[in-house]
Design an enzyme around this catalytic site. Structure first.
Site, PDB file in Angstrom:
ATOM      1  N   LEU A 272       0.835  -1.203   0.000  1.00 40.48           N
ATOM      2  CA  LEU A 272       0.000   0.000   0.000  1.00 40.48           C
ATOM      3  C   LEU A 272       0.866   1.247   0.000  1.00 40.48           C
ATOM      4  CD1 LEU A 272      -2.543  -1.138   2.751  1.00 40.48           C
ATOM      5  CD2 LEU A 272      -3.037  -0.904   0.306  1.00 40.48           C
ATOM      6  N   GLY A 273       2.015   1.131   0.654  1.00 39.62           N
ATOM      7  CA  GLY A 273       2.953   2.246   0.722  1.00 39.62           C
ATOM      8  C   GLY A 273       4.292   1.757   1.230  1.00 39.62           C
TER       9      GLY A 273
ATOM     10  N   ALA B 240      10.211   0.792   6.422  1.00 44.42           N
ATOM     11  CA  ALA B 240       9.285  -0.340   6.322  1.00 44.42           C
ATOM     12  C   ALA B 240       8.315  -0.126   5.170  1.00 44.42           C
ATOM     13  CB  ALA B 240       8.509  -0.486   7.642  1.00 44.42           C
TER      14      ALA B 240
ATOM     15  N   VAL C 243       4.019  -1.351   3.954  1.00 41.15           N
ATOM     16  CA  VAL C 243       2.745  -1.849   4.484  1.00 41.15           C
ATOM     17  C   VAL C 243       1.987  -2.609   3.394  1.00 41.15           C
ATOM     18  CG1 VAL C 243       0.544  -1.204   5.545  1.00 41.15           C
ATOM     19  CG2 VAL C 243       2.616   0.077   6.107  1.00 41.15           C
TER      20      VAL C 243
ATOM     21  N   ASP D 121       5.374  13.067  13.074  1.00 42.33           N
ATOM     22  CA  ASP D 121       5.574  12.795  11.649  1.00 42.33           C
ATOM     23  C   ASP D 121       4.254  12.915  10.884  1.00 42.33           C
ATOM     24  OD1 ASP D 121       7.086  12.252   9.452  1.00 42.33           O
ATOM     25  OD2 ASP D 121       7.240  10.095   9.782  1.00 42.33           O
TER      26      ASP D 121
END
Length: 543
Positions: A174-175, A180, A182, A328
């Site tokens: 997804l991103g 990391a 996802v 963030d």
């Protein structure tokens, strides 16, 4: 005679520095060539090996980039009169070339380098625009791990294969971020989840990368004494280990969800602890559009002003009242959606790895500074800026905090909107006052650094939504500051009479703000315009 001697010494020192940098550049290029040659044999025999796995390649690339950037700054401006139009143009070009080289280095070395580059790209109004504009793209150019690497991390951490844990697991993430990525998946019991998986090599490379950055920054500081960016390394040393611990991220998510439970517009995805580790985090899957996507909000009948107002409430509560701040809030981490059940607009807060915990003293001084800025009380602005480490640079500090000109700060930041000319002035000054800004960043408490980044990210969202510097944001901040200071004063008072007096003054101050907000809403409504027009006609009537 003395002046000529000093001039000669300066020229000699400058040539010595250039010789040193030129030597650094030659050695760096040799190191890169050697690293590439030595690693080529291994890469030829295995398609799974990546040149970024070899420390010599990463070090050589970083050293070469640093040497070339330093040499460019030393040589490109030396023959141009300082302060001239040509000097300003050439300096802008050097900034741009250097920013592009830095961006390319971050993309090549990935991991920690991208994380630090993203941090720099978020510092609008604090760094030259050439840097922030160029480095912003790192948010969308983070590397992706292969499915083989994702399977390996899940197997090592959860002890099972993906097909044993999930009914389905989407290969395309997804991103992807610096640390990391996802994936969307469905558990065996039918729950749809978001699976955050750490890039497998980040953990091992991070400490070496930070040490490398520290050495390079110290070297640059020897050549440019005004270069004060060691705070960047200090922040990375402190925050990166926390961000790499996904169990810490899960705890932060639950803490902020409980802390802000009274905000019915906030949605924090639930954590599934039974399938979470330090490198794998399973969360409830929640969909939405990015918070800076005005077109998405219009298509889904979401009130842009309400979202901006609620985001301001959220962060004012975190900063001034609780002292526990999500640091963030770039658009990929803040989503919006219209709740199907209630029709209300929700703000979805993601990525809880980076939080700043504020000490009570810092939080209260910061509250009082913002109260002073909103009231344009310049004596108190100076007092609390100095208490927060700004010293004689307090006017610059006030401009950095508010992203407004000193003239606007003196008049009152809530009195007039930000004009295009003022925005250009602020960005231009960020380049002109870079040594002073870097000195300030080195002197203020470490807690301030992430708040400045957070402020700039939030302003970027407001600018995209065209709600920048609205009166409602200052009113929300004022409410939270009043509540925070009053709560502290009550906690330190042992007299019932004194506590009652503090509570009464708090209630009166909040009532004044509510009344002012009501006036502003009426003024902006059709009814308010009609009343103002009617009163104006009555005033000019001969009767």
């Amino acid at each position: 005679m003395l002046g000529g001697g000093l001039c000669f010494l300066r020229v000699k020192a400058s040539r010595c520095r250039e010789a040193v940098v030129a030597s650094m550049a030659r050695r760096a290029l040799k190191l890169v060539s050697l690293a590439a040659a030595s690693s080529g044999f291994y890469l030829y025999s295995s398609k799974y090996l990546d040149p970024n796995d070899f420390g010599a390649v990463r070090v050589g690339r970083a050293v070469a980039t640093t040497a070339v950037i330093t040499y460019d700054y030393l040589t490109s401006l030396r023959s141009v009169p300082y302060g001239s139009q040509e000097y300003a143009y050439l300096k802008s070009q050097v900034h741009l070339r250097s920013a592009e080289r830095l961006r390319d280095l971050c993309c090549a070395n990935r991991g920690t380098f991208i994380k630090v580059g993203q941090h720099l790209g978020a510092l609008d109004y604090l760094l030259p625009e050439e840097y922030t504009r160029t480095l912003k793209i790192l948010h969308s150019q983070a590397p992706q791990s292969s499915m083989q690497e994702i399977e390996q991390v899940i197997r090592e951490d959860l002890g099972k294969e993906i097909k044993e844990l999930f009914v389905s697991f989407e290969d395309t993430p997804l991103g992807a971020a610096s640390l990391a990525q996802v994936h969307k998946a469905v558990l065996q019991d039918g729950r749809t989840v978001a699976v955050k998986v750490q890039h497998p090599k980040v953990q091992a490379q991070s400490s070496r990368d930070i040490l490398l950055m520290e050495i390079l920054l110290l070297t640059v500081k020897q050549i440019f004494p005004d270069f004060e960016f060691m705070w960047l390394v200090d922040e990375a040393k402190k925050n990166l280990p926390l961000e790499l611990d996904f169990l810490n991220e899960g705890r932060n998510a639950e803490k902020v969800s409980h802390m802000l439970k009274d905000f019915d517009f906030l949605k924090v995805p639930r954590i599934y602890w039974e399938l979470s580790t330090r490198r794998v985090l399973l969360m409830e899957f929640v969909e939405g559009g990015q918070v800076n996507d005005r077109a998405y909000m219009e298509r889904n009948s979401i009130d842009v002003n309400e979202i901006s107002r609620n985001l301001g409430k959220l962060y004012s509560e975190m900063i001034f009242v609780n002292g526990f701040v999500h640091c963030d809030p770039h658009p990929g981490n803040v989503l919006v959606r219209k709740c199907p059940a209630t029709g209300k607009a929700h703000i979805i807060l993601l990525d809880h790895g980076l939080y700043q915990v504020l000490t009570e003293k810092f939080r209260l001084d910061y509250c009082r500074l913002w109260q002073s800025l909103i009231k344009a009380d310049m004596k108190r602005v100076q007092k609390y800026s100095r208490r927060l480490g700004a010293g004689d640079l307090y006017p610059l500090f006030a401009c950095m905090l508010t992203a407004r000109s000193w003239d606007s700060v003196n008049k009152g930041i809530d009195r007039s909107p930000v004009t295009a000319n003022e925005d250009v002035e602020i960005r231009t000054n960020a380049a002109a006052y870079l040594p002073q800004i870097s000195q300030l960043l080195n002197n203020v408490p470490r807690q301030m650094l992430l708040l400045l980044k957070t402020n700039d990210l939030l302003r970027g969202i407001e600018s995209a939504l065209h709600t920048r510097a609205s009166s409602s944001s200052f009113l929300n901040m004022s409410r939270c500051c009043i509540r925070a200071v009053s709560t502290y004063q009550r906690s330190k008072s042992h007299s019932l009479y004194r506590k009652a007096k503090i509570s009464l003054l708090e209630a009166l101050s909040l009532w004044q703000i509510n009344l002012h907000e009501l006036f502003l809403r009426l003024k902006g409504s059709r009814l308010g315009n009609w009343v103002i027009a009617f009163l104006s006609r009555m005033h000019h009537s001969p009767y």
